[in-house]
Design a protein around this motif. Structure first.
Motif, PDB file in Angstrom:
ATOM      1  N   GLY A  25       0.845  -1.167  -0.140  1.00  0.00           N
ATOM      2  CA  GLY A  25       0.058  -0.105  -0.139  1.00  0.00           C
ATOM      3  C   GLY A  25       0.842   1.229   0.076  1.00  0.00           C
ATOM      4  N   MET A  26       2.128   1.255   0.426  1.00  0.00           N
ATOM      5  CA  MET A  26       2.800   2.402   0.313  1.00  0.00           C
ATOM      6  C   MET A  26       3.039   3.054  -1.171  1.00  0.00           C
ATOM      7  SD  MET A  26       4.020   2.952   3.429  1.00  0.00           S
ATOM      8  CE  MET A  26       4.657   2.379   4.752  1.00  0.00           C
ATOM      9  N   GLY A  27       3.279   2.364  -1.953  1.00  0.00           N
ATOM     10  CA  GLY A  27       3.165   2.897  -3.331  1.00  0.00           C
ATOM     11  C   GLY A  27       1.993   3.744  -3.743  1.00  0.00           C
ATOM     12  N   PHE A  28       0.736   3.249  -3.568  1.00  0.00           N
ATOM     13  CA  PHE A  28      -0.443   3.828  -3.503  1.00  0.00           C
ATOM     14  C   PHE A  28      -0.696   4.982  -2.894  1.00  0.00           C
ATOM     15  CE2 PHE A  28      -4.799   4.774  -2.329  1.00  0.00           C
ATOM     16  CZ  PHE A  28      -5.558   5.001  -3.682  1.00  0.00           C
ATOM     17  N   ALA A  29      -0.113   5.081  -1.382  1.00  0.00           N
ATOM     18  CA  ALA A  29      -0.064   6.228  -0.719  1.00  0.00           C
ATOM     19  C   ALA A  29       0.861   7.210  -1.227  1.00  0.00           C
ATOM     20  CB  ALA A  29       0.267   5.789   0.930  1.00  0.00           C
ATOM     21  N   LEU A  30       1.854   7.061  -1.645  1.00  0.00           N
ATOM     22  CA  LEU A  30       2.818   7.947  -2.118  1.00  0.00           C
ATOM     23  C   LEU A  30       2.273   8.660  -3.455  1.00  0.00           C
ATOM     24  CD1 LEU A  30       5.653   9.131  -2.582  1.00  0.00           C
ATOM     25  CD2 LEU A  30       6.158   7.194  -4.260  1.00  0.00           C
ATOM     26  N   LEU A  31       1.430   7.923  -4.256  1.00  0.00           N
ATOM     27  CA  LEU A  31       1.021   8.827  -5.426  1.00  0.00           C
ATOM     28  C   LEU A  31      -0.233   9.511  -4.921  1.00  0.00           C
ATOM     29  CD1 LEU A  31       1.297   6.146  -8.193  1.00  0.00           C
ATOM     30  CD2 LEU A  31       2.791   8.049  -7.912  1.00  0.00           C
ATOM     31  N   GLU A  32      -0.882   9.123  -3.936  1.00  0.00           N
ATOM     32  CA  GLU A  32      -1.899  10.029  -3.392  1.00  0.00           C
ATOM     33  C   GLU A  32      -1.588  11.257  -2.262  1.00  0.00           C
ATOM     34  OE1 GLU A  32      -5.172   9.712  -4.363  1.00  0.00           O
ATOM     35  OE2 GLU A  32      -4.437   8.240  -5.837  1.00  0.00           O
ATOM     36  N   LEU A  33      -0.019  11.386  -2.161  1.00  0.00           N
ATOM     37  CA  LEU A  33       0.638  12.273  -1.468  1.00  0.00           C
ATOM     38  C   LEU A  33      -0.012  12.264   0.111  1.00  0.00           C
ATOM     39  CD1 LEU A  33      -0.014  15.744  -3.752  1.00  0.00           C
ATOM     40  CD2 LEU A  33       1.743  13.928  -3.723  1.00  0.00           C
ATOM     41  N   SER A  34      -0.004  10.881   0.507  1.00  0.00           N
ATOM     42  CA  SER A  34      -0.606  10.678   1.662  1.00  0.00           C
ATOM     43  C   SER A  34       0.600  10.477   2.723  1.00  0.00           C
ATOM     44  CB  SER A  34      -1.380   9.250   1.703  1.00  0.00           C
ATOM     45  OG  SER A  34      -2.353   9.434   1.020  1.00  0.00           O
ATOM     46  N   HIS A  35       1.858  10.459   2.274  1.00  0.00           N
ATOM     47  CA  HIS A  35       2.843  10.070   3.415  1.00  0.00           C
ATOM     48  C   HIS A  35       3.122  11.597   4.102  1.00  0.00           C
ATOM     49  CE1 HIS A  35       4.437   6.171   2.246  1.00  0.00           C
ATOM     50  NE2 HIS A  35       3.929   6.528   0.944  1.00  0.00           N
ATOM     51  N   VAL A  36       3.478  11.398   5.127  1.00  0.00           N
ATOM     52  CA  VAL A  36       3.672  12.643   6.252  1.00  0.00           C
ATOM     53  C   VAL A  36       4.998  13.250   5.995  1.00  0.00           C
ATOM     54  CG1 VAL A  36       3.904  13.513   8.460  1.00  0.00           C
ATOM     55  CG2 VAL A  36       2.252  11.593   7.973  1.00  0.00           C
TER      56      VAL A  36
END
Length: 182
Positions: free
Chosen positions: A62-73
């Motif tokens: 899921g980290m790759g998806f979160a990256l593209l959704e600008l969800s990383h802090v």
């Protein structure tokens, strides 16, 4: 080319996210069945172990998806005060550090998997789960995250070199409180 790379990464990661959601729903159903069976005085056993494995695997994927959704802090108090070029520099720096870190993590995961494969390692639990069975998809998720990070960084560099700062920011910038309020 940058837009095609980003579009491809987003499309692939949407499929990954859908698959992760299905796996999590399956895991939740498994735990729910376990709860019901326990109320009836029996148990399937191993739900805590299996759900832990599932969480490790879906997190890495899921980290790759979160990256593209600008969800990383990201702490961006300096970035917000900079102009378009300054924000792009901060974003590129952050993405470069992230890409290098994730690559290092993926590279460090492989020896763990390799050791489990060569030793035929099993979990020290009643299920005696073959660890490679869990570690291979876990490693693949970290590897996928590294690939997504590097392709995204490459696309952002292309956008910045063409002066498309807004496009770059929408690809690797931050999702701040100001944008959430809009």
């Amino acid at each position: 080319m940058a837009h095609q790379i980003l579009a491809l990464m987003k499309r692939l990661n949407r499929w990954v996210a859908m698959l992760i959601g299905i796996v999590l729903l399956g895991c939740a159903a498994f735990v729910l069945v376990e709860i019901i069976i326990r109320k009836l005085g029996s148990s399937l056993g191993g739900t805590d172990e299996i759900s832990g494995y599932v969480m490790a695997i879906v997190t890495s994927w899921g980290m790759g998806f979160a990256l593209l959704e600008l969800s990383h802090v990201r702490i961006d108090f300096l970035r917000g005060r900079a102009g378009a070029l300054g924000r792009s520099v901060f974003d590129l720096f952050s993405m470069t550090i992230l890409s290098c870190t994730i690559t290092l993590i993926a590279l460090r995961c492989w020896p763990v998997v390799e050791r489990s494969l060569s030793n035929g390692s099993r979990a020290n639990t009643p299920l005696e789960t073959p660890l490679a069975l869990v570690q291979i998809p876990w490693f693949a998720g970290w590897l996928w995250f590294a690939i997504v990070a590097w392709f995204t960084l490459f696309a952002a560099i292309l956008l910045i070199l063409r002066g498309e700062f807004d496009q770059s920011e929408s690809a690797i910038g931050t999702f701040g409180e100001e944008e959430a309020l809009k």
